[in-house]
Design an enzyme around this catalytic site. Sequence first.
Site, PDB file in Angstrom:
ATOM      1  N   GLY A  97     -11.042   4.437 -13.726  1.00 13.22           N
ATOM      2  CA  GLY A  97     -12.009   3.463 -13.246  1.00 13.22           C
ATOM      3  C   GLY A  97     -12.535   2.615 -14.385  1.00 13.22           C
ATOM      4  N   GLU A 150       0.446   8.266 -13.795  1.00  4.38           N
ATOM      5  CA  GLU A 150       1.014   7.636 -12.596  1.00  4.38           C
ATOM      6  C   GLU A 150       1.818   6.377 -12.888  1.00  4.38           C
ATOM      7  OE1 GLU A 150      -3.316   6.233 -12.921  1.00  4.38           O
ATOM      8  OE2 GLU A 150      -2.143   8.045 -13.287  1.00  4.38           O
ATOM      9  N   HIS A 202      -2.721   7.757 -18.280  1.00  6.47           N
ATOM     10  CA  HIS A 202      -2.386   7.537 -16.871  1.00  6.47           C
ATOM     11  C   HIS A 202      -0.968   8.031 -16.588  1.00  6.47           C
ATOM     12  CE1 HIS A 202      -5.840   5.054 -15.563  1.00  6.47           C
ATOM     13  NE2 HIS A 202      -5.895   4.724 -16.846  1.00  6.47           N
ATOM     14  N   CYS A 216      -8.188   9.750 -17.064  1.00  4.59           N
ATOM     15  CA  CYS A 216      -8.898   8.692 -17.781  1.00  4.59           C
ATOM     16  C   CYS A 216     -10.401   8.755 -17.481  1.00  4.59           C
ATOM     17  CB  CYS A 216      -8.279   7.335 -17.448  1.00  4.59           C
ATOM     18  SG  CYS A 216      -8.742   6.021 -18.606  1.00  4.59           S
ATOM     19  N   TYR A 217     -10.931   7.805 -16.717  1.00  7.10           N
ATOM     20  CA  TYR A 217     -12.350   7.889 -16.333  1.00  7.10           C
ATOM     21  C   TYR A 217     -12.613   9.218 -15.643  1.00  7.10           C
ATOM     22  CZ  TYR A 217     -16.827   6.695 -14.135  1.00  7.10           C
ATOM     23  OH  TYR A 217     -18.138   6.699 -13.728  1.00  7.10           O
ATOM     24  N   VAL A 223      10.272  -5.444   8.120  1.00  6.39           N
ATOM     25  CA  VAL A 223      10.430  -3.994   8.111  1.00  6.39           C
ATOM     26  C   VAL A 223       9.309  -3.306   8.881  1.00  6.39           C
ATOM     27  CG1 VAL A 223      10.515  -1.945   6.641  1.00  6.39           C
ATOM     28  CG2 VAL A 223      11.681  -4.027   5.927  1.00  6.39           C
ATOM     29  N   ASP A 224       8.061  -3.719   8.648  1.00  5.47           N
ATOM     30  CA  ASP A 224       6.929  -3.005   9.233  1.00  5.47           C
ATOM     31  C   ASP A 224       6.921  -3.079  10.755  1.00  5.47           C
ATOM     32  OD1 ASP A 224       6.301  -2.700   6.574  1.00  5.47           O
ATOM     33  OD2 ASP A 224       4.781  -4.264   6.565  1.00  5.47           O
ATOM     34  N   SER A 225       7.008  -4.277  11.294  1.00  5.56           N
ATOM     35  CA  SER A 225       6.971  -4.413  12.758  1.00  5.56           C
ATOM     36  C   SER A 225       8.221  -3.823  13.393  1.00  5.56           C
ATOM     37  CB  SER A 225       6.788  -5.875  13.173  1.00  5.56           C
ATOM     38  OG  SER A 225       7.933  -6.651  12.869  1.00  5.56           O
ATOM     39  N   SER A 235       8.244  -9.288  14.362  1.00  2.23           N
ATOM     40  CA  SER A 235       8.605 -10.394  13.470  1.00  2.23           C
ATOM     41  C   SER A 235      10.022 -10.258  12.936  1.00  2.23           C
ATOM     42  CB  SER A 235       7.636 -10.437  12.290  1.00  2.23           C
ATOM     43  OG  SER A 235       7.835  -9.319  11.442  1.00  2.23           O
ATOM     44  N   GLY A 236      10.571  -9.050  12.990  1.00  4.59           N
ATOM     45  CA  GLY A 236      11.857  -8.804  12.363  1.00  4.59           C
ATOM     46  C   GLY A 236      11.720  -8.270  10.957  1.00  4.59           C
ATOM     47  N   LYS A 284       5.051   1.540   1.824  1.00  5.63           N
ATOM     48  CA  LYS A 284       6.225   0.752   2.206  1.00  5.63           C
ATOM     49  C   LYS A 284       7.527   1.543   2.062  1.00  5.63           C
ATOM     50  CE  LYS A 284       7.566  -3.570   3.267  1.00  5.63           C
ATOM     51  NZ  LYS A 284       6.932  -4.422   4.261  1.00  5.63           N
TER      52      LYS A 284
END
Length: 520
Positions: A57, A179, A177, A84-85, A233-235, A230-231, A376
């Site tokens: 942070g 990550e 970090h 870290c923080y 990936v998500d929808s 929409s075509g 995603k």
Amino acid sequence: MTQHDRLLIVDFGSQVTQLIARRLRELNVYCEIHPYQNVTDAFLQDFAPRAIVFSGGPDSVTRDGSPRPPKSVYDMGVPILGICYGQQVMMQDLGGRVEAGHGTAEFGRAWVTPAENRLDLLSGWFLDGTGREQVWMSHGDHVSAIAPGFEVYGTSPGAPFAITADVSRRFYAVQFHPEVHHTPNGRTLYENFVREAGFQGDWTMDAYREEAVQRIRDQIGDKKVICALSGGVDSSVAAALIHEAVGDQLTCVFVDHGLLRLNEAEEVVGMFRDHMNLHVIHAQEQELFLGELEGVSDPETKRKIIGRLFIEVFQKYADGIEGAEFLAQGTLYPDVIESVSFSGGPSVTIKSHHNVGGLPEKMGLKLVEPLRELFKDEVRALGRELGLPDSFIGRHPFPGPGLAIRCPGEITREKLEILRKADAVFIDQIRRHGLYDDIWQAFVAILPVRTVGVMGDGRTYDFACALRAVTSVDGMTADYYPFSHDFLGETATRIINEVKGINRCTYDITSKPPGTIEWE
């Protein structure tokens, strides 16, 4: 339904908190991010985490009123990892001392060397023969005295307490970090931590698919649901998942605004209607959208027109679906996280074309968001589980306003047709050279200028275009793809030869920041 062991990430406002969650999800561990001020005693009791991570942070624990977790977090008997923080919070809370600055700040790559005593958290570290590990530091304050019960297990030039732990309480704290990809062995550290915490690694897309299908059935019952397809990936994944759950109770509406890529509408409707047997309404409203966009050059005005018309068109077609009570949306977990900032206020305004959130309120529908727990990459994995072809699962992102924001200046049918053909050639080139999956997003923008050229025995006065291809992890930052000059020359030749109306090609080598990925 399976109850997964859960890991809690307490967010203190780091720019890379989402990366922590993504690293843990890659290890098949279910985790959630929650802002520190929402993590109360009651929340902890209800959430019942098997382990906890304190994020980094921007604040200083030396400041009165700085972000802290509730004291009860240390009495839960579960492993805690402070980053870290998060390390500084742990030290300050448990009797150590943190000091501001004073020449020990570290930003960027650093090297950690191990102490004499060994720590299971570091199993697999310090094995490359150099006796040290590369990490990524980003801190101004530093721990000047560790809390009682802690020992030092690693140091760096600017952080004498770079890795500390109270093994008896299973409290671990690192100043760097793990990550970020600049800490190459960070995944191993997380893997050791979740193994120490007893996670079974049961968070898989196969299991999620079964659980999500049951949740959708429980929520929708025998009612009808509509989905704006929409075509993308998500929808696409949301529609396929809901269809598996409730079958013909789902109707998809594909709004064709005339701003799609070459043959895109036919491909999307064909796949879902003909090959997956979904009920798809192809709303062919090209004339409406292009008519209202005529003469409009301002990018934000374009976005607002497209957004408004999309809602109006979608509502028109949805009104014809009798008995629809639910609206499906492809909301992802990053959208959920970003809806509330770590300070508790609303996040910064999302670009207007990303927002169709007004639909449920306007239509009086209840929301179905089957992907809201997923990142995603997890959505792509779920899509493969559902049998969607890789040609859809691996598609580059495509903006809601479509080609409108790849056509700076006024939009005309002529420019759109030229742009579609040029874009198709560019993508074909990328695929032919086996580069498509190495690139986050690639497209052509048609520029609002005409340039002089020589073709054959005559002079031309045609449009110039810009090729754009970037690499990225999540779209938040990006860098241009380093095509060879041979590739660029071959691609420019093909576009100019095959697309009537373009006589000049350029390649955009701007990173994000300072630029954006799209041109408008």
